[in-house]
Enzyme design. Structure first.
Site, PDB file in Angstrom:
ATOM      1  N   ARG A  30      22.249  44.923  52.108  1.00 61.59           N
ATOM      2  CA  ARG A  30      23.240  45.669  51.317  1.00 61.59           C
ATOM      3  C   ARG A  30      24.090  44.764  50.428  1.00 61.59           C
ATOM      4  NH1 ARG A  30      24.628  51.015  53.232  1.00 61.59           N
ATOM      5  NH2 ARG A  30      22.612  51.919  53.690  1.00 61.59           N
ATOM      6  N   ARG A  34      28.646  49.251  47.352  1.00 60.79           N
ATOM      7  CA  ARG A  34      30.010  49.698  47.042  1.00 60.79           C
ATOM      8  C   ARG A  34      31.101  48.651  47.151  1.00 60.79           C
ATOM      9  NH1 ARG A  34      29.230  54.718  50.876  1.00 60.79           N
ATOM     10  NH2 ARG A  34      28.393  52.912  51.963  1.00 60.79           N
ATOM     11  N   ARG A  43      27.754  53.419  39.341  1.00 61.84           N
ATOM     12  CA  ARG A  43      27.461  54.606  40.142  1.00 61.84           C
ATOM     13  C   ARG A  43      28.243  55.806  39.618  1.00 61.84           C
ATOM     14  NH1 ARG A  43      28.881  57.844  44.296  1.00 61.84           N
ATOM     15  NH2 ARG A  43      27.575  57.973  46.169  1.00 61.84           N
ATOM     16  N   ASP A  80      16.473  53.183  48.562  1.00 58.76           N
ATOM     17  CA  ASP A  80      16.897  53.604  49.902  1.00 58.76           C
ATOM     18  C   ASP A  80      15.669  53.956  50.725  1.00 58.76           C
ATOM     19  OD1 ASP A  80      19.604  54.302  51.326  1.00 58.76           O
ATOM     20  OD2 ASP A  80      18.123  55.777  51.988  1.00 58.76           O
ATOM     21  N   TYR A 160      15.738  60.341  60.635  1.00 58.69           N
ATOM     22  CA  TYR A 160      16.542  61.058  59.627  1.00 58.69           C
ATOM     23  C   TYR A 160      15.888  62.385  59.237  1.00 58.69           C
ATOM     24  CZ  TYR A 160      19.545  57.014  59.161  1.00 58.69           C
ATOM     25  OH  TYR A 160      20.443  56.010  59.424  1.00 58.69           O
TER      26      TYR A 160
HETATM   27  O1  CP3 Z   1      20.316  45.993  50.761  1.00 59.79           O
HETATM   28  C1  CP3 Z   1      20.397  46.336  49.561  1.00 59.79           C
HETATM   29  O2  CP3 Z   1      21.289  45.899  48.796  1.00 59.79           O
HETATM   30  C2  CP3 Z   1      19.314  47.232  49.000  1.00 59.79           C
HETATM   31  C3  CP3 Z   1      19.540  48.627  48.982  1.00 59.79           C
HETATM   32  C4  CP3 Z   1      19.516  49.458  50.254  1.00 59.79           C
HETATM   33  C5  CP3 Z   1      20.276  50.660  50.387  1.00 59.79           C
HETATM   34  N1  CP3 Z   1      19.928  51.249  51.553  1.00 59.79           N
HETATM   35  C6  CP3 Z   1      21.227  51.150  49.392  1.00 59.79           C
HETATM   36  C7  CP3 Z   1      22.218  52.169  49.787  1.00 59.79           C
HETATM   37  C8  CP3 Z   1      18.761  49.324  51.424  1.00 59.79           C
HETATM   38  C9  CP3 Z   1      17.823  48.207  51.835  1.00 59.79           C
HETATM   39  C10 CP3 Z   1      19.025  50.479  52.226  1.00 59.79           C
HETATM   40  C11 CP3 Z   1      18.373  50.722  53.527  1.00 59.79           C
HETATM   41  C12 CP3 Z   1      18.796  51.846  54.359  1.00 59.79           C
HETATM   42  N2  CP3 Z   1      19.202  53.076  53.963  1.00 59.79           N
HETATM   43  C13 CP3 Z   1      18.758  51.833  55.765  1.00 59.79           C
HETATM   44  C14 CP3 Z   1      18.274  50.700  56.631  1.00 59.79           C
HETATM   45  C15 CP3 Z   1      19.294  49.651  56.819  1.00 59.79           C
HETATM   46  C16 CP3 Z   1      20.483  50.078  57.642  1.00 59.79           C
HETATM   47  O3  CP3 Z   1      21.573  50.189  57.048  1.00 59.79           O
HETATM   48  O4  CP3 Z   1      20.325  50.297  58.838  1.00 59.79           O
HETATM   49  C17 CP3 Z   1      19.211  53.098  56.218  1.00 59.79           C
HETATM   50  C18 CP3 Z   1      19.362  53.537  57.660  1.00 59.79           C
HETATM   51  C19 CP3 Z   1      19.482  53.885  55.064  1.00 59.79           C
HETATM   52  C20 CP3 Z   1      19.915  55.290  55.010  1.00 59.79           C
HETATM   53  C21 CP3 Z   1      21.222  55.430  54.340  1.00 59.79           C
HETATM   54  N3  CP3 Z   1      21.430  55.265  52.991  1.00 59.79           N
HETATM   55  C22 CP3 Z   1      22.458  55.748  54.948  1.00 59.79           C
HETATM   56  C23 CP3 Z   1      22.673  56.000  56.429  1.00 59.79           C
HETATM   57  C24 CP3 Z   1      23.399  55.767  53.914  1.00 59.79           C
HETATM   58  C25 CP3 Z   1      24.847  56.163  54.051  1.00 59.79           C
HETATM   59  C26 CP3 Z   1      25.628  55.108  54.725  1.00 59.79           C
HETATM   60  C27 CP3 Z   1      26.487  54.420  53.729  1.00 59.79           C
HETATM   61  O5  CP3 Z   1      26.575  53.175  53.783  1.00 59.79           O
HETATM   62  O6  CP3 Z   1      27.077  55.123  52.907  1.00 59.79           O
HETATM   63  C28 CP3 Z   1      22.755  55.438  52.716  1.00 59.79           C
HETATM   64  C29 CP3 Z   1      23.359  55.294  51.377  1.00 59.79           C
HETATM   65  C30 CP3 Z   1      23.184  54.021  50.640  1.00 59.79           C
HETATM   66  N4  CP3 Z   1      22.039  53.282  50.576  1.00 59.79           N
HETATM   67  C31 CP3 Z   1      24.160  53.355  49.861  1.00 59.79           C
HETATM   68  C32 CP3 Z   1      23.569  52.213  49.323  1.00 59.79           C
HETATM   69  C33 CP3 Z   1      24.188  51.209  48.374  1.00 59.79           C
HETATM   70  C34 CP3 Z   1      25.567  53.871  49.622  1.00 59.79           C
HETATM   71  C35 CP3 Z   1      25.432  54.973  48.621  1.00 59.79           C
HETATM   72  C36 CP3 Z   1      26.614  55.115  47.738  1.00 59.79           C
HETATM   73  O7  CP3 Z   1      26.716  54.423  46.717  1.00 59.79           O
HETATM   74  O8  CP3 Z   1      27.425  55.988  48.074  1.00 59.79           O
END
Ligand code: CP3
Length: 352
Positions: A30, A34, A43, A80, A160
């Site tokens: 990540r 944000r 965004r 994602d 999910y």
């Molecule tokens: O790592 C990176 O910079 C690459 C991008 C990336 C995202 N999600 C962007 C994202 C990666 C590799 C993921 C993987 C991901 N997504 C996982 C596996 C890793 C982990 O965290 O366990 C999972 C379980 C998800 C599913 C997911 N996506 C969730 C549960 C959420 C909400 C939680 C949160 O942090 O808000 C997301 C949203 C998400 N994916 C965001 C980002 C930057 C936030 C979205 C936003 O801008 O509001």
């Protein structure tokens, strides 16, 4: 012609080939997101997370944002893990502050309605993001920065899909897998096919390494870990390797604990990502003796900064730094993290 090339000067690729490195390479899960003001701005302009993900100009821009600021050794594709259910036909929404929401799968018919044949209609922009990011990295002189592609592992993505969003225990999914493994397996098989295809397309668009995120690997008992985490991961790795034997795969079975040994031995991956609960000395003795490891700073140490950050990071570097090792966090960057703390961490790693 697909571009599949790796360059000798990319530290992360060298480490993934089990070579020692002059400097410990690093990237952070990540690292785009944000906590960066430039991400929040883009965004807001895009009008939502999925709009960003499916727009190659924006998504490649977001992928590069942390590289321009901090110069990590790898960029990770901005996308994602839930684009796979989306591409298979499941409804997906990201509501601000609420996390992902999907229309939960309820029965075998819902599984049968998923369509693997059409996933590229949704995923094509992501392949374009990969190729545009490779081009931008080269154009901007980041010749030593590797591009990592990724997907979620079938078990975690299924969690999910069945819960319809996040959960603490994923009991609905576990109950389905434990009580009706036959039908659950049809879902896992669909996800194996879709995920392997998706990753091969990322590689052919320019991804130089792959990470498989299995964020919920830790909720399963031993028998089900083998059946739903180890075996599907091994199948995906094999399909990728049959086509692209040189592309390294990093597995991240979060909270798998001592079951990580079996994961390392039986999946065919090249490196293992460690979550922050993993005791470094145990991991050094039991995992780093088998393959390169990646990890595992607690993201809260990064959020906290100062002495805690310094002490935790040095401890990890001293434990793993002499053998093939990639510094990373043990889970994603927390959104309240000050970017200055990330800068500080980069300095600590570079001057080790
Ligand atoms: O790592 C990176 O910079 C690459 C991008 C990336 C995202 N999600 C962007 C994202 C990666 C590799 C993921 C993987 C991901 N997504 C996982 C596996 C890793 C982990 O965290 O366990 C999972 C379980 C998800 C599913 C997911 N996506 C969730 C549960 C959420 C909400 C939680 C949160 O942090 O808000 C997301 C949203 C998400 N994916 C965001 C980002 C930057 C936030 C979205 C936003 O801008 O509001």
């Amino acid at each position: 012609m697909p571009i599949v090339m790796t360059e000798k000067n990319k530290r992360i690729i060298n480490v993934l080939e089990n070579k020692k490195s002059d400097q410990v390479p690093f990237w952070f899960m990540r690292q785009a997101g944000r906590y960066l003001p430039e991400y929040r701005e883009l965004r807001a302009k895009a009008g939502g997370f999925l709009n960003l993900v499916y727009n190659p100009d924006d998504a490649s821009e977001v992928t590069l944002q942390p590289i321009r600021r901090f110069g990590m050794d790898a960029a990770i594709l901005f996308s994602d893990i839930l684009v796979i259910p989306h591409a298979l036909g499941q409804d997906l929404r990201f509501e601000t502050g609420e996390g992902p929401k999907l229309n939960a799968l309820k029965n075998v018919e819902d599984i049968q309605n998923l369509n693997v044949l059409k996933i590229d209609e949704t995923l094509n922009p992501i392949y374009q993001t990969v190729s545009q990011t490779r081009k931008k990295l080269a154009d901007e002189g980041f010749n030593d920065t590797a591009l990592i592609g990724f997907a979620g592992s079938p078990w975690t993505v299924a969690c999910y899909m069945i819960e319809g969003g996040g959960s603490k225990t994923f009991e609905k999914t576990k109950k389905w897998a434990y009580s009706d493994p036959k039908s659950f397996e049809t879902l896992i098989n669909t996800l194996i096919d879709a995920t392997a295809h998706y990753l091969i397309k990322q590689i052919e668009a320019g991804a130089e390494a792959i990470q498989l995120f299995d964020s919920w690997a830790g909720v399963l008992d031993h028998y089900n870990f083998k059946r739903w985490v180890v075996n599907p991961t091994a199948k995906i790795v094999k399909i990728i390797k049959d086509k692209h034997p040189k592309i390294p795969v990093i597995g991240f079975p979060r909270d798998a604990g001592e079951k990580s040994i079996e994961y390392v031995n039986e999946t065919g991956i090249q490196a293992i990502g460690l979550d922050f609960s993993m005791e470094p000395l145990w991991a050094k003795e039991n995992l780093q003796t088998l393959m390169p490891v990646q990890g595992n700073l607690d993201p809260v140490a990064l959020l906290s900064g100062g002495d805690v950050l310094k002490r935790s990071a040095i401890d990890i570097l001293e434990t793993f730094g002499d053998e093939p090792f990639i510094f990373n966090l043990g889970h994603g960057v927390i959104k309240e993290t000050p970017p200055e703390h990330v800068e500080e961490l980069c300095e600590i790693i570079r001057s080790f």
